[in-house]
Design a protein around this motif. Structure first.
Motif, PDB file in Angstrom:
ATOM      1  N   ILE A 189       0.829  -1.216   0.000  1.00  0.00           N
ATOM      2  CA  ILE A 189       0.000   0.000   0.000  1.00  0.00           C
ATOM      3  C   ILE A 189       0.859   1.260   0.000  1.00  0.00           C
ATOM      4  O   ILE A 189       0.416   2.336   0.409  1.00  0.00           O
ATOM      5  N   GLY A 190       2.110   1.115  -0.433  1.00  0.00           N
ATOM      6  CA  GLY A 190       2.944   2.283  -0.643  1.00  0.00           C
ATOM      7  C   GLY A 190       3.659   2.820   0.569  1.00  0.00           C
ATOM      8  O   GLY A 190       4.199   3.931   0.545  1.00  0.00           O
ATOM      9  N   ARG A 191       3.704   2.048   1.657  1.00  0.00           N
ATOM     10  CA  ARG A 191       4.410   2.482   2.863  1.00  0.00           C
ATOM     11  C   ARG A 191       5.845   1.974   2.821  1.00  0.00           C
ATOM     12  O   ARG A 191       6.111   0.875   2.315  1.00  0.00           O
ATOM     13  N   SER A 197      -5.272   2.798  -4.499  1.00  0.00           N
ATOM     14  CA  SER A 197      -4.473   3.116  -5.674  1.00  0.00           C
ATOM     15  C   SER A 197      -3.185   2.305  -5.691  1.00  0.00           C
ATOM     16  O   SER A 197      -2.791   1.744  -6.728  1.00  0.00           O
ATOM     17  N   ALA A 198      -2.515   2.221  -4.529  1.00  0.00           N
ATOM     18  CA  ALA A 198      -1.275   1.454  -4.444  1.00  0.00           C
ATOM     19  C   ALA A 198      -1.519  -0.028  -4.676  1.00  0.00           C
ATOM     20  O   ALA A 198      -0.725  -0.703  -5.348  1.00  0.00           O
ATOM     21  N   ALA A 258      -4.622   0.791   6.140  1.00  0.00           N
ATOM     22  CA  ALA A 258      -5.170   0.879   4.777  1.00  0.00           C
ATOM     23  C   ALA A 258      -6.501   1.608   4.770  1.00  0.00           C
ATOM     24  O   ALA A 258      -6.770   2.438   3.885  1.00  0.00           O
ATOM     25  N   SER A 311      -6.218   5.402   5.187  1.00  0.00           N
ATOM     26  CA  SER A 311      -5.701   6.075   3.982  1.00  0.00           C
ATOM     27  C   SER A 311      -6.314   5.381   2.769  1.00  0.00           C
ATOM     28  O   SER A 311      -5.613   4.886   1.893  1.00  0.00           O
ATOM     29  N   TYR A 312      -7.631   5.351   2.745  1.00  0.00           N
ATOM     30  CA  TYR A 312      -8.409   4.498   1.841  1.00  0.00           C
ATOM     31  C   TYR A 312      -8.034   4.670   0.370  1.00  0.00           C
ATOM     32  O   TYR A 312      -7.656   3.707  -0.308  1.00  0.00           O
ATOM     33  N   ASP A 313      -8.148   5.903  -0.128  1.00  0.00           N
ATOM     34  CA  ASP A 313      -7.901   6.136  -1.555  1.00  0.00           C
ATOM     35  C   ASP A 313      -6.454   5.836  -1.933  1.00  0.00           C
ATOM     36  O   ASP A 313      -6.179   5.210  -2.964  1.00  0.00           O
ATOM     37  N   ARG A 314      -5.525   6.297  -1.103  1.00  0.00           N
ATOM     38  CA  ARG A 314      -4.112   6.059  -1.371  1.00  0.00           C
ATOM     39  C   ARG A 314      -3.814   4.564  -1.372  1.00  0.00           C
ATOM     40  O   ARG A 314      -3.086   4.067  -2.240  1.00  0.00           O
ATOM     41  N   SER A 315      -4.367   3.849  -0.424  1.00  0.00           N
ATOM     42  CA  SER A 315      -4.094   2.414  -0.311  1.00  0.00           C
ATOM     43  C   SER A 315      -4.679   1.649  -1.496  1.00  0.00           C
ATOM     44  O   SER A 315      -4.029   0.749  -2.053  1.00  0.00           O
ATOM     45  N   LYS A 372      -1.889  -0.669  -8.371  1.00  0.00           N
ATOM     46  CA  LYS A 372      -0.601  -0.588  -9.063  1.00  0.00           C
ATOM     47  C   LYS A 372       0.260  -1.820  -8.786  1.00  0.00           C
ATOM     48  O   LYS A 372       0.865  -2.387  -9.700  1.00  0.00           O
TER      49      LYS A 372
END
Length: 282
Positions: free
Chosen positions: A153-155, A265-266, A256, A259-263, A269
């Motif tokens: 999730i981009g972390r 999206s990640a 997650a 940070s719903y939208d960010r997670s 991807k």
């Protein structure tokens, strides 16, 4: 009771083990009867229930009955075999006992997990520049699972495979970082030192352990306590690993979801990267 076992006196430990082995049987005994059953004194029984947080014996008995009822309901559809692994067990018995133990390890941990502590851990991870995890043995696999989940999730998350690398990393952490240490017993020296080093640099510290009064817990800003059931063959790496993974899942989902939208999206991807079509050879 399971969390308190390592710190109990031998007489108190016998009482705890009797209660854990058969909660309903223990609940149906008076103080004197329980003392006789455990080959100890009524004073030891009183000292025991005070030690684990009860002021009255009848409150302990009521909770034992409640827990026995809950276990029966939660395992009603499971195979009947339960308890520790015995010399004469069949393969069916082994499977049944593993399923029984791990199911209740997850259930007990879910009931015992401090929601406020979990929410605080989620906040720490959300605000962290990076998250470093460390554990020895089975704990190392749990740390790796946390790293992989957060990375998806981009972390920025790292997991250290040995103590020297973990200590080196911990010594460089600062207040923008989070250190997560995993130890069933909470007494693994290398894991405790990892958290202490991280804390000395100002990093936020999170412990995942079965024992809330352990040295590891003392080095943590937040303690996420499991309530795992172990067998004699896999002490510290059987129900504990399942319970720790469940706690990691709760922590991950909390981060997650916050940070719903960010997670999402990640996740899209990373899913696309992993499942991209394989180029055909020319």
């Amino acid at each position: 009771m399971r969390a308190a076992l390592p710190s109990l006196r031998p007489s108190e430990r016998r009482i705890a083990e009797a209660c854990l082995a058969s909660p309903l049987d223990a609940a149906n005994r008076s103080v004197a009867e329980l003392a006789e059953h455990c080959r100890t004194s009524t004073t030891s029984v009183v000292r025991f229930y005070h030690r684990i947080g009860y002021s009255r014996y009848r409150d302990l008995r009521a909770d034992l009955i409640q827990e026995s009822t809950r276990e029966n309901l939660e395992t009603a559809n499971l195979p009947s075999a339960s308890g520790d692994i015995d010399r004469g067990d069949t393969i069916d018995d082994i499977v049944s006992k593993v399923v029984f133990s791990e199911t209740l390890s997850i259930s007990d941990t879910g009931n015992a997990l401090d929601r406020d502590a979990l929410a605080q851990a989620v906040e720490y991870v959300l605000a962290a520049r990076r998250v470093d995890g460390f554990g020895v043995g089975a704990g190392s696999f749990v740390g790796l699972d946390l790293q992989q989940k957060l990375t998806r999730i981009g972390r920025t998350a790292l997991n250290w495979p040995d103590s020297d690398a973990a200590w080196s990393a911990a010594a460089t952490l600062d207040p923008s970082c989070v250190a997560v240490a995993i130890s069933h017993s909470g007494t693994t020296a290398a894991t405790v030192e990892f958290l202490e080093l991280a804390r000395s640099g100002g990093a936020r510290t999170i412990a995942i352990t079965n024992h809330g009064d352990s040295p590891l817990a003392e080095a943590a800003d937040v303690v996420l306590t499991t309530a795992a059931r172990e067998t004699r063959f896999r002490s510290g790496a059987f129900g504990s690993r399942i319970a720790q993974l469940m706690v990691v899942d709760c922590l991950f989902i909390g981060v997650a979801q916050a940070s719903y939208d960010r997670s999402l999206s990640a996740l899209r991807k990373t899913y696309a990267a992993i499942h991209r079509p394989i180029a055909k050879p020319r």
